[in-house]
Design an enzyme around this catalytic site. Structure first.
Site, PDB file in Angstrom:
ATOM      1  N   GLY A   1       0.803  -1.222   0.000  1.00  0.00           N
ATOM      2  CA  GLY A   1       0.000   0.000   0.000  1.00  0.00           C
ATOM      3  C   GLY A   1       0.835   1.271   0.000  1.00  0.00           C
ATOM      4  O   GLY A   1       1.859   1.380  -0.670  1.00  0.00           O
ATOM      5  N   ILE A   2       0.366   2.256   0.775  1.00  0.00           N
ATOM      6  CA  ILE A   2       1.031   3.563   0.815  1.00  0.00           C
ATOM      7  C   ILE A   2       2.485   3.406   1.284  1.00  0.00           C
ATOM      8  O   ILE A   2       3.403   4.000   0.714  1.00  0.00           O
ATOM      9  CB  ILE A   2       0.243   4.525   1.733  1.00  0.00           C
ATOM     10  CG1 ILE A   2      -1.133   4.838   1.119  1.00  0.00           C
ATOM     11  CG2 ILE A   2       1.037   5.814   1.981  1.00  0.00           C
ATOM     12  CD1 ILE A   2      -2.078   5.620   2.022  1.00  0.00           C
TER      13      ILE A   2
ATOM     14  N   ASN B   1       3.712   4.886   9.274  1.00  0.00           N
ATOM     15  CA  ASN B   1       2.669   4.656   8.274  1.00  0.00           C
ATOM     16  C   ASN B   1       1.784   3.466   8.627  1.00  0.00           C
ATOM     17  O   ASN B   1       0.636   3.410   8.178  1.00  0.00           O
ATOM     18  CB  ASN B   1       3.345   4.459   6.900  1.00  0.00           C
ATOM     19  CG  ASN B   1       2.439   3.781   5.904  1.00  0.00           C
ATOM     20  OD1 ASN B   1       1.593   4.416   5.283  1.00  0.00           O
ATOM     21  ND2 ASN B   1       2.584   2.462   5.762  1.00  0.00           N
ATOM     22  N   ALA B   2       2.284   2.534   9.446  1.00  0.00           N
ATOM     23  CA  ALA B   2       1.487   1.330   9.739  1.00  0.00           C
ATOM     24  C   ALA B   2       0.147   1.726  10.356  1.00  0.00           C
ATOM     25  O   ALA B   2       0.086   2.607  11.220  1.00  0.00           O
ATOM     26  CB  ALA B   2       2.252   0.414  10.695  1.00  0.00           C
ATOM     27  N   GLY B   3      -0.899   1.104   9.901  1.00  0.00           N
ATOM     28  CA  GLY B   3      -2.225   1.399  10.455  1.00  0.00           C
ATOM     29  C   GLY B   3      -3.156   0.246  10.181  1.00  0.00           C
ATOM     30  O   GLY B   3      -2.878  -0.614   9.327  1.00  0.00           O
TER      31      GLY B   3
ATOM     32  N   TYR C   1     -10.799   4.667  15.092  1.00  0.00           N
ATOM     33  CA  TYR C   1      -9.655   4.914  14.189  1.00  0.00           C
ATOM     34  C   TYR C   1      -9.466   6.421  13.979  1.00  0.00           C
ATOM     35  O   TYR C   1      -8.344   6.933  14.059  1.00  0.00           O
ATOM     36  CB  TYR C   1      -9.942   4.185  12.877  1.00  0.00           C
ATOM     37  CG  TYR C   1      -9.067   4.530  11.689  1.00  0.00           C
ATOM     38  CD1 TYR C   1      -7.872   3.843  11.441  1.00  0.00           C
ATOM     39  CD2 TYR C   1      -9.465   5.510  10.776  1.00  0.00           C
ATOM     40  CE1 TYR C   1      -7.100   4.147  10.329  1.00  0.00           C
ATOM     41  CE2 TYR C   1      -8.694   5.810   9.658  1.00  0.00           C
ATOM     42  CZ  TYR C   1      -7.513   5.136   9.435  1.00  0.00           C
ATOM     43  OH  TYR C   1      -6.748   5.429   8.333  1.00  0.00           O
TER      44      TYR C   1
ATOM     45  N   GLY D   1      -6.584  11.009   1.838  1.00  0.00           N
ATOM     46  CA  GLY D   1      -8.008  10.700   1.724  1.00  0.00           C
ATOM     47  C   GLY D   1      -8.145   9.262   1.258  1.00  0.00           C
ATOM     48  O   GLY D   1      -7.165   8.505   1.276  1.00  0.00           O
TER      49      GLY D   1
HETATM   50  N1  LIG Z   1      -6.040   3.513   2.232  1.00  0.00           N
HETATM   51  C1  LIG Z   1      -6.694   4.612   2.620  1.00  0.00           C
HETATM   52  O1  LIG Z   1      -7.770   4.960   2.078  1.00  0.00           O
HETATM   53  C2  LIG Z   1      -6.132   5.485   3.719  1.00  0.00           C
HETATM   54  C3  LIG Z   1      -6.724   6.740   3.943  1.00  0.00           C
HETATM   55  C4  LIG Z   1      -6.227   7.553   4.952  1.00  0.00           C
HETATM   56  C5  LIG Z   1      -5.149   7.129   5.724  1.00  0.00           C
HETATM   57  N2  LIG Z   1      -4.592   5.915   5.489  1.00  0.00           N
HETATM   58  C6  LIG Z   1      -3.469   5.518   6.337  1.00  0.00           C
HETATM   59  O2  LIG Z   1      -2.347   5.220   5.537  1.00  0.00           O
HETATM   60  C7  LIG Z   1      -1.536   4.226   6.179  1.00  0.00           C
HETATM   61  C8  LIG Z   1      -1.299   3.085   5.207  1.00  0.00           C
HETATM   62  O3  LIG Z   1      -2.556   2.542   4.821  1.00  0.00           O
HETATM   63  P1  LIG Z   1      -2.711   1.500   3.636  1.00  0.00           P
HETATM   64  O4  LIG Z   1      -4.061   1.717   3.064  1.00  0.00           O
HETATM   65  O5  LIG Z   1      -1.512   1.504   2.769  1.00  0.00           O
HETATM   66  O6  LIG Z   1      -2.766   0.129   4.507  1.00  0.00           O
HETATM   67  P2  LIG Z   1      -2.474  -1.391   4.126  1.00  0.00           P
HETATM   68  O7  LIG Z   1      -3.315  -2.230   5.042  1.00  0.00           O
HETATM   69  O8  LIG Z   1      -2.639  -1.605   2.660  1.00  0.00           O
HETATM   70  O9  LIG Z   1      -0.949  -1.556   4.521  1.00  0.00           O
HETATM   71  C9  LIG Z   1      -0.581  -1.404   5.877  1.00  0.00           C
HETATM   72  C10 LIG Z   1       0.758  -2.068   6.141  1.00  0.00           C
HETATM   73  O10 LIG Z   1       1.005  -1.905   7.534  1.00  0.00           O
HETATM   74  C11 LIG Z   1       1.356  -3.164   8.100  1.00  0.00           C
HETATM   75  N3  LIG Z   1       0.926  -3.204   9.490  1.00  0.00           N
HETATM   76  C12 LIG Z   1      -0.339  -3.230   9.964  1.00  0.00           C
HETATM   77  N4  LIG Z   1      -0.337  -3.302  11.314  1.00  0.00           N
HETATM   78  C13 LIG Z   1       0.969  -3.300  11.683  1.00  0.00           C
HETATM   79  C14 LIG Z   1       1.623  -3.372  12.937  1.00  0.00           C
HETATM   80  N5  LIG Z   1       0.931  -3.481  14.084  1.00  0.00           N
HETATM   81  N6  LIG Z   1       2.968  -3.348  12.961  1.00  0.00           N
HETATM   82  C15 LIG Z   1       3.688  -3.258  11.809  1.00  0.00           C
HETATM   83  N7  LIG Z   1       3.124  -3.219  10.586  1.00  0.00           N
HETATM   84  C16 LIG Z   1       1.779  -3.238  10.536  1.00  0.00           C
HETATM   85  C17 LIG Z   1       0.638  -4.198   7.249  1.00  0.00           C
HETATM   86  O11 LIG Z   1       1.250  -5.478   7.348  1.00  0.00           O
HETATM   87  C18 LIG Z   1       0.755  -3.567   5.857  1.00  0.00           C
HETATM   88  O12 LIG Z   1       1.953  -3.933   5.209  1.00  0.00           O
HETATM   89  C19 LIG Z   1      -2.307   3.811   7.437  1.00  0.00           C
HETATM   90  O13 LIG Z   1      -1.817   4.511   8.547  1.00  0.00           O
HETATM   91  C20 LIG Z   1      -3.728   4.255   7.131  1.00  0.00           C
HETATM   92  O14 LIG Z   1      -4.447   4.500   8.304  1.00  0.00           O
HETATM   93  C21 LIG Z   1      -5.046   5.090   4.503  1.00  0.00           C
END
Ligand SMILES: NC(=O)c1ccc[n+]([C@@H]2O[C@H](COP(=O)([O-])OP(=O)(O)OC[C@H]3O[C@@H](n4cnc5c(N)ncnc54)[C@H](O)[C@@H]3O)[C@@H](O)[C@H]2O)c1
Length: 252
Positions: free
Chosen positions: A17-18, A88-90, A153, A184
């Protein structure tokens, strides 16, 4: 961008992801990157995509204080002093607040808020000791405008913005700068797991896009430039900000 060559960056959740896009951009800019992710396999996939760049994966759960501290020590030994920390992890499982329970709240808070406290605590003291560093926290526009079915969240992301501003004030004189980037809705595996696939998923996405002036969802690569800038010498006068990168969805 200036000042990134050979600098060490940690990116949490860099396996997909991001986070993956952030790792690849920082690596392209010449950083040595440490990925902290639950999944070693995903981290190694990202590292392979970075080609000859130095990208190393550490299997870390950011909500585990001891594991974070041990991994930070390993990064310093393996790659050198840490200049940039990208939190970035979430994680979330969207559902109405009134059907959730305290165990679920704890899990969301442990990953999305306390996980960030763990990494800040482990890394920021080293940045202070070495005379500087950059912290970039991936929050969310959900923190600014709210979002149905993601109340806990969103509270964590709001907390992360407040924490970032406070830390930015505390550490400014030590040349440690801290900012948030607020995405977003973005096409990532997290989004796919939330909206699913098929016609219903497309309807959900269309509804989200209607509220975005630039009329598309975010892509992981949309956040890479701003993160690289905040880590670079070009970002040396920016601290305590929560920058929305969301196609104009939120203009405050
Ligand atoms: N996708 C969206 O629409 C969106 C929107 C706003 C904010 N965000 C934020 O962007 C960030 C990345 O989101 P994404 O959509 O790429 O997520 P994703 O789920 O696609 O990827 C998240 C990565 O974080 C890792 N991860 C999760 N929990 C973890 C932990 N406890 N310890 C270590 N690694 C961990 C996962 O294994 C994964 O590789 C997050 O913080 C999310 O809240 C995402």
């Amino acid at each position: 961008m200036r000042g990134l060559k050979d600098r060490v960056a940690i990116v949490t959740g860099g396996g997909q992801g991001i986070g993956r896009a952030l790792v690849l951009r920082l690596a392209e800019e010449g950083c040595k990157v440490a990925i902290f992710d639950l999944s070693t396999e995903a981290g190694e996939e990202t590292a392979a995509l970075a080609g000859d760049a130095t990208v190393k994966t550490y299997q870390v759960d950011v909500s585990d204080y001891d594991a974070v501290n041990a991994a930070v020590e390993s990064v310093e030994k393996d790659l050198g002093p840490i200049w940039t920390l990208v939190n970035n992890a979430g994680w979330d499982k969207p559902q109405p607040f009134l059907v959730t329970n305290p165990e679920f709240w704890d899990k969301v808070i442990d990953i999305n808020l306390k996980g960030n406290l763990n990494t800040h605590f482990a890394v920021a003291s080293k940045m202070v000791a070495q005379g500087g560093g950059r912290i970039i926290n991936i929050a969310s526009d959900a923190a600014k405008v709210g979002t149905s079915n993601e109340a806990v969240y969103s509270a964590c992301k709001g907390g992360l913005i407040s924490f970032t501003k406070s830390i930015a004030r505390e550490l400014a004189r030590k040349n440690v700068l801290a900012n948030c980037v607020c995405p977003g809705p973005t096409n990532t595996p997290m989004m796919a797991s939330v909206v699913g696939t098929g016609p219903d998923a497309e309807k959900w996405k269309d509804a989200m896009v209607r509220g975005i002036p630039l009329k598309r969802m975010g892509e992981p690569e949309d956040y890479a430039g701003i993160v690289a800038l905040l880590a670079s010498d070009d970002g040396a006068y920016i601290t305590g900000q929560a920058i929305s990168v969301s196609g104009g969805m939120n203009m405050v």
